[in-house]
Design a protein around this motif. Structure first.
Motif, short mmCIF file in Angstrom:
data_model
loop_
_atom_site.label_atom_id
_atom_site.label_comp_id
_atom_site.label_asym_id
_atom_site.label_seq_id
_atom_site.Cartn_x
_atom_site.Cartn_y
_atom_site.Cartn_z
N LEU A 1 19.71 22.18 3.64
CA LEU A 1 18.39 22.03 3.03
C LEU A 1 17.87 20.60 3.18
N SER A 2 18.76 19.63 3.05
CA SER A 2 18.34 18.24 3.20
C SER A 2 17.87 17.95 4.63
N LEU B 1 16.14 15.79 -3.66
CA LEU B 1 15.64 16.57 -2.54
C LEU B 1 14.16 16.89 -2.71
N ASP B 2 13.74 17.13 -3.95
CA ASP B 2 12.32 17.39 -4.19
C ASP B 2 11.48 16.16 -3.89
N SER C 1 11.34 15.69 -0.07
CA SER C 1 10.54 16.72 0.60
C SER C 1 9.11 16.77 0.09
N ALA D 1 14.49 19.52 5.16
CA ALA D 1 13.41 18.77 4.51
C ALA D 1 12.89 17.67 5.43
N ARG E 1 8.40 25.60 1.72
CA ARG E 1 9.26 25.37 0.58
C ARG E 1 10.70 25.72 0.94
N LEU E 2 11.64 25.12 0.21
CA LEU E 2 13.06 25.27 0.50
C LEU E 2 13.81 25.67 -0.77
N ARG F 1 8.79 20.14 -2.37
CA ARG F 1 8.94 21.44 -1.70
C ARG F 1 10.23 22.17 -2.06
N PHE F 2 10.96 21.71 -3.04
CA PHE F 2 12.25 22.32 -3.36
C PHE F 2 12.16 23.13 -4.65
N THR G 1 10.82 19.58 8.65
CA THR G 1 9.67 20.43 8.34
C THR G 1 8.70 19.62 7.49
N GLU G 2 7.49 20.17 7.35
CA GLU G 2 6.46 19.42 6.63
C GLU G 2 5.85 20.19 5.45
#
Length: 510
Positions: A57-58, A91-92, A95, A61, A68-69, A98-99, A64-65
């Motif tokens: 997931l990291s 991570l949020d 990103s 992130a 959501r993950l 997006r998490f 991608t742009e």
């Protein structure tokens, strides 16, 4: 039947295969380019053939742009909640919001223990998850005074708060059993089951009922909990729309193993589901939000005390009468044995919202009646050779249950599925609510459920006749007879159901 009103999300779930790491990343990037909203990965650290989901997931992130993950789902026993809160917030932030955090209590106790995690009973795991959610939320609440101070049975935490996520991360729970469902209603932002584990659409309704009740007891609205669903099969657009409108599912996550399936889902299925759900929501909004004058004008021929009477403002919606016409000599049931419920107060007046509540059942039934008429017409036209497949497809495309690749069998199967899902929804959700609200309706509801089972058998007869007709066109009369019996049974049933339930639904709501 709940539509919780959330915006629709469509996502993909990929196996995080370590042997195909580059392909997993490429599929995720393709999902973003194709316009999907979400990409998820199962999280099983005890599987040596899988990538670590948090690392994956990291990485995504960074490459991608927009999309959501989320994990699907993270077993909490393998990650201390205070550390998990920091990882999720980080991570949020990286990103740019997006998490989303999807959690489970840990369904594989032996595997978790083999990785050094605690061995918990099912009940202990639910208790630990409830503690963990509180710790995670406390860690993100950087505006609260002091440090996190938690002294529980499973976790003891004294730690600073933070960092704060870039957005309010949703906590989604993978839940199936009553305790987990009640926890979802009390504390979670989303319910994320998988259809293969649920087993049926009816189980969605049963889960919703538990979640909604728990939410209400906790002083929350059922709308506070988004309903997500991992799909186990490639359902057509009308099937997904029915899940959205009848069971409140607003996020569909498809298991997609290759680029072609992903692109077809994003290009064909997703836009059609959005269109079907938007159209129904507009129709429902036009009824429930109209002023009394607007209702009396737009529904002048519908909001009446009886068919053919002049419109009476404030009267209960009129059920559709049974015209008594029968096409088949076969009878599926004895109509003379149908029970009746308590008669309504003739002086009762109904608000526009109450009128819309009762009218909704008629509207749903009108849709089934209209599609049944189209089904009969198509059977006759195709059987007679009056239209070819291309012409028939243009007619089907104008219907709400259109298929991308038209065949008579595909359309009939679609119609049969819609009728079955409608009856399943009534049995699982609508009828239990009415039983509680009005016990005097119990004999009627019992009879309606019996008729649902009988109609399903008639639908199976139509299926068998279709198969026979495709193989041997001498079976046309058998097909016609099956469709005639379906017509008699379904129209009689719908009229009886409206006669008994429209007024109670107006009073109690749906």
């Amino acid at each position: 039947m709940p539509d919780y009103g959330h915006d629709l999300l469509f996502g993909a779930s990929f196996v995080p295969s370590a042997q195909q790491a580059d392909a997993v990343v490429a599929l995720s990037q393709l999902a973003e380019r194709a316009g999907l909203d979400l990409v998820t990965f199962q999280d099983h650290p005890y599987q040596p053939g899988f990538l670590d989901t948090w690392t994956l997931l990291s990485h995504l992130a960074a490459v991608t742009e927009r999309i959501r993950l989320a994990g699907n789902v993270h077993p909490l026993p393998l990650r201390p909640p205070a550390m998990l809160a920091q990882a999720a917030a980080s991570l949020d932030l990286l990103s740019h919001g997006r998490f989303e955090l999807a959690l489970g209590s840990g369904g594989f106790a032996d595997a978790i223990a083999s990785m050094g995690g605690p061995r918990l009973s099912a009940g202990q795991a639910v208790d630990a998850l409830e503690e963990g959610i509180g710790i995670i939320r406390a860690a993100w609440d950087t505006g609260a005074p002091g440090d996190i101070a938690h002294r529980g049975e499973h976790y003891q935490v004294s730690a600073p708060r933070g960092p704060r996520p870039a957005h309010d991360i949703g906590i989604w729970l993978g839940a199936y059993k009553p305790r987990m469902l009640r926890l979802t209603g009390r504390l979670a932002d989303g319910w994320l089951p998988s259809m293969p584990y649920l087993g049926s659409a009816a189980a969605l309704g049963e889960g919703n009922a538990v979640i909604d009740e728990a939410a209400a007891e906790a002083g929350r609205s059922p709308r506070d909990v988004r309903r997500l669903l991992n799909l186990g099969e490639d359902l057509p657009a009308d099937g997904l729309a029915e899940l959205a409108l009848t069971y409140g599912v607003s996020a569909f996550i498809a298991m997609l193993g290759d680029a072609r399936a992903l692109e077809r889902f994003a290009r064909e299925t997703v836009p059609e589901v959005r269109e079907l759900v938007a159209a129904e929501r507009r129709r429902a909004a036009s009824l429930t939000e109209a002023s009394p004058t607007e209702v009396s004008t737009a529904e002048a021929t519908r909001i009446t005390s009886a068919p053919g009477d002049a419109m009476v403002e404030g009267a209960a919606p009129a059920p559709t009468p049974d015209d008594g016409v029968r096409l088949s000599e076969v009878r599926v049931w004895d109509e003379s044995t149908r029970p009746t419920g308590p008669r309504p107060d003739p002086e009762r007046r109904y608000t526009p919202v109450e009128q819309a509540n009762g009218r909704h059942l008629v509207d749903v039934h009108d849709h089934l009646r209209g599609e049944l008429a189209r089904l009969r017409d198509l059977v006759e036209q195709v059987a007679a050779g009056a239209i070819d497949a291309g012409t028939a497809r243009s007619h089907v495309n104008a219907m709400t249950m259109r298929q991308n690749n038209w065949t008579l069998g595909a359309y009939c199967a679609s119609y049969c599925r819609l009728v079955t899902m409608h009856h399943t929804a009534e049995d699982a959700m609508l009828f239990p609510d009415l039983r509680r609200a009005e016990p005097g309706l119990a004999p009627v509801l019992d009879r309606l459920q019996e008729e649902h089972h009988a109609i399903h058998k008639v639908l199976e007869r139509v299926d068998r006749a279709l198969v026979a007709y495709v193989g041997d066109q001498a079976g046309l009369e058998t097909l016609r007879a099956a469709v005639d019996l379906l017509t008699d049974s379904l129209l009689s049933h719908l009229s009886y159901e409206e006669r008994e339930l429209v007024e109670p639904l107006a009073r109690h709501g749906a």
